[in-house]
Design a protein around this motif. Structure first.
Motif, PDB file in Angstrom:
ATOM      1  N   MET A   1      56.266  54.160 -27.677  1.00  0.00           N
ATOM      2  CA  MET A   1      55.866  55.014 -26.580  1.00  0.00           C
ATOM      3  C   MET A   1      56.662  54.605 -25.343  1.00  0.00           C
ATOM      4  O   MET A   1      56.742  53.443 -25.010  1.00  0.00           O
ATOM      5  N   ALA A   2      57.251  55.578 -24.692  1.00  0.00           N
ATOM      6  CA  ALA A   2      58.019  55.323 -23.473  1.00  0.00           C
ATOM      7  C   ALA A   2      57.217  55.767 -22.254  1.00  0.00           C
ATOM      8  O   ALA A   2      56.466  56.733 -22.320  1.00  0.00           O
ATOM      9  N   ARG A   3      57.417  55.077 -21.158  1.00  0.00           N
ATOM     10  CA  ARG A   3      56.776  55.442 -19.902  1.00  0.00           C
ATOM     11  C   ARG A   3      57.851  55.769 -18.890  1.00  0.00           C
ATOM     12  O   ARG A   3      58.873  55.083 -18.807  1.00  0.00           O
ATOM     13  N   GLY A   4      57.623  56.829 -18.144  1.00  0.00           N
ATOM     14  CA  GLY A   4      58.575  57.249 -17.132  1.00  0.00           C
ATOM     15  C   GLY A   4      57.912  58.179 -16.139  1.00  0.00           C
ATOM     16  O   GLY A   4      56.685  58.167 -15.984  1.00  0.00           O
ATOM     17  N   THR A   5      58.725  59.025 -15.499  1.00  0.00           N
ATOM     18  CA  THR A   5      58.246  59.891 -14.428  1.00  0.00           C
ATOM     19  C   THR A   5      58.615  61.338 -14.697  1.00  0.00           C
ATOM     20  O   THR A   5      59.749  61.626 -15.085  1.00  0.00           O
ATOM     21  N   VAL A   6      57.664  62.233 -14.480  1.00  0.00           N
ATOM     22  CA  VAL A   6      57.919  63.674 -14.474  1.00  0.00           C
ATOM     23  C   VAL A   6      58.031  64.083 -13.013  1.00  0.00           C
ATOM     24  O   VAL A   6      57.141  63.769 -12.215  1.00  0.00           O
ATOM     25  N   ARG A   7      59.128  64.767 -12.666  1.00  0.00           N
ATOM     26  CA  ARG A   7      59.305  65.286 -11.310  1.00  0.00           C
ATOM     27  C   ARG A   7      59.215  66.808 -11.360  1.00  0.00           C
ATOM     28  O   ARG A   7      59.874  67.448 -12.174  1.00  0.00           O
ATOM     29  N   TYR A   8      58.421  67.343 -10.464  1.00  0.00           N
ATOM     30  CA  TYR A   8      58.224  68.786 -10.385  1.00  0.00           C
ATOM     31  C   TYR A   8      59.003  69.360  -9.211  1.00  0.00           C
ATOM     32  O   TYR A   8      59.059  68.758  -8.140  1.00  0.00           O
ATOM     33  N   TRP A   9      59.561  70.544  -9.406  1.00  0.00           N
ATOM     34  CA  TRP A   9      60.292  71.242  -8.356  1.00  0.00           C
ATOM     35  C   TRP A   9      59.682  72.621  -8.132  1.00  0.00           C
ATOM     36  O   TRP A   9      59.187  73.245  -9.060  1.00  0.00           O
ATOM     37  N   ALA A  10      59.715  73.085  -6.895  1.00  0.00           N
ATOM     38  CA  ALA A  10      59.331  74.445  -6.487  1.00  0.00           C
ATOM     39  C   ALA A  10      57.951  74.834  -7.033  1.00  0.00           C
ATOM     40  O   ALA A  10      56.972  74.162  -6.756  1.00  0.00           O
ATOM     41  N   ALA A  11      57.878  75.927  -7.795  1.00  0.00           N
ATOM     42  CA  ALA A  11      56.593  76.437  -8.288  1.00  0.00           C
ATOM     43  C   ALA A  11      55.875  75.432  -9.186  1.00  0.00           C
ATOM     44  O   ALA A  11      54.643  75.404  -9.223  1.00  0.00           O
ATOM     45  N   ALA A  12      56.614  74.599  -9.890  1.00  0.00           N
ATOM     46  CA  ALA A  12      55.984  73.584 -10.734  1.00  0.00           C
ATOM     47  C   ALA A  12      55.266  72.555  -9.873  1.00  0.00           C
ATOM     48  O   ALA A  12      54.158  72.109 -10.204  1.00  0.00           O
ATOM     49  N   LYS A  13      55.875  72.182  -8.767  1.00  0.00           N
ATOM     50  CA  LYS A  13      55.259  71.229  -7.840  1.00  0.00           C
ATOM     51  C   LYS A  13      53.959  71.806  -7.278  1.00  0.00           C
ATOM     52  O   LYS A  13      52.935  71.121  -7.215  1.00  0.00           O
ATOM     53  N   ALA A  14      53.990  73.069  -6.897  1.00  0.00           N
ATOM     54  CA  ALA A  14      52.786  73.717  -6.372  1.00  0.00           C
ATOM     55  C   ALA A  14      51.701  73.802  -7.443  1.00  0.00           C
ATOM     56  O   ALA A  14      50.526  73.544  -7.172  1.00  0.00           O
ATOM     57  N   ALA A  15      52.071  74.155  -8.660  1.00  0.00           N
ATOM     58  CA  ALA A  15      51.092  74.311  -9.738  1.00  0.00           C
ATOM     59  C   ALA A  15      50.481  72.975 -10.161  1.00  0.00           C
ATOM     60  O   ALA A  15      49.296  72.903 -10.498  1.00  0.00           O
ATOM     61  N   PRO A  22      53.355  60.180 -13.829  1.00  0.00           N
ATOM     62  CA  PRO A  22      53.908  59.415 -14.943  1.00  0.00           C
ATOM     63  C   PRO A  22      53.782  60.152 -16.276  1.00  0.00           C
ATOM     64  O   PRO A  22      52.928  61.009 -16.445  1.00  0.00           O
ATOM     65  N   TYR A  23      54.668  59.799 -17.204  1.00  0.00           N
ATOM     66  CA  TYR A  23      54.493  60.228 -18.597  1.00  0.00           C
ATOM     67  C   TYR A  23      54.384  58.984 -19.467  1.00  0.00           C
ATOM     68  O   TYR A  23      54.843  57.900 -19.109  1.00  0.00           O
ATOM     69  N   ASP A  24      53.779  59.172 -20.622  1.00  0.00           N
ATOM     70  CA  ASP A  24      53.628  58.124 -21.631  1.00  0.00           C
ATOM     71  C   ASP A  24      53.748  58.858 -22.963  1.00  0.00           C
ATOM     72  O   ASP A  24      52.762  59.347 -23.498  1.00  0.00           O
ATOM     73  N   ALA A  25      54.997  58.991 -23.458  1.00  0.00           N
ATOM     74  CA  ALA A  25      55.258  59.823 -24.639  1.00  0.00           C
ATOM     75  C   ALA A  25      56.557  59.390 -25.309  1.00  0.00           C
ATOM     76  O   ALA A  25      57.407  58.762 -24.681  1.00  0.00           O
ATOM     77  N   VAL A  26      56.718  59.777 -26.559  1.00  0.00           N
ATOM     78  CA  VAL A  26      57.946  59.493 -27.296  1.00  0.00           C
ATOM     79  C   VAL A  26      58.951  60.622 -27.128  1.00  0.00           C
ATOM     80  O   VAL A  26      60.148  60.386 -26.989  1.00  0.00           O
ATOM     81  N   THR A  27      58.455  61.873 -27.142  1.00  0.00           N
ATOM     82  CA  THR A  27      59.343  63.032 -27.054  1.00  0.00           C
ATOM     83  C   THR A  27      58.953  63.925 -25.879  1.00  0.00           C
ATOM     84  O   THR A  27      57.834  63.828 -25.355  1.00  0.00           O
TER      85      THR A  27
END
Length: 84
Positions: A1-15, A22-27
């Motif tokens: 399992m990998a840990r990292g960051t999800v970054r949101y832009w524009a409409a995704a950031k608002a939603a 953070p994410y905690d996922a393999v794929t």
């Protein structure tokens, strides 16, 4: 399992109501499923229309289940942008 960051832009950031989380996922598929579970509603619709960068590389048409995530990596969610 990998840990990292999800970054949101524009409409995704608002939603999502946040610029990143953070994410905690393999794929990528696993990470996106977790995001859909945490943010039912508008973010689910935005993710359906979005493009993704994983560690700066476009995912394109690759199956999300084939895109492996790295420890300390970044997934960027890029919804369609208006303008031209």
């Amino acid at each position: 399992m990998a840990r990292g960051t999800v970054r949101y832009w524009a409409a995704a950031k608002a939603a999502a109501g946040a610029a990143e989380e953070p994410y905690d996922a393999v794929t990528l598929a696993e990470a996106l499923e977790a995001l859909r579970s945490r943010h039912p509603g508008e973010l689910v619709r935005v993710l359906q229309r979005s493009s993704f960068l994983v560690d700066g590389d476009p995912v394109g048409a690759r199956g999300h289940e084939t895109v492996r995530l790295a420890e300390g990596g970044t997934v960027e969610v890029l919804p369609p942008f208006a303008g031209g």
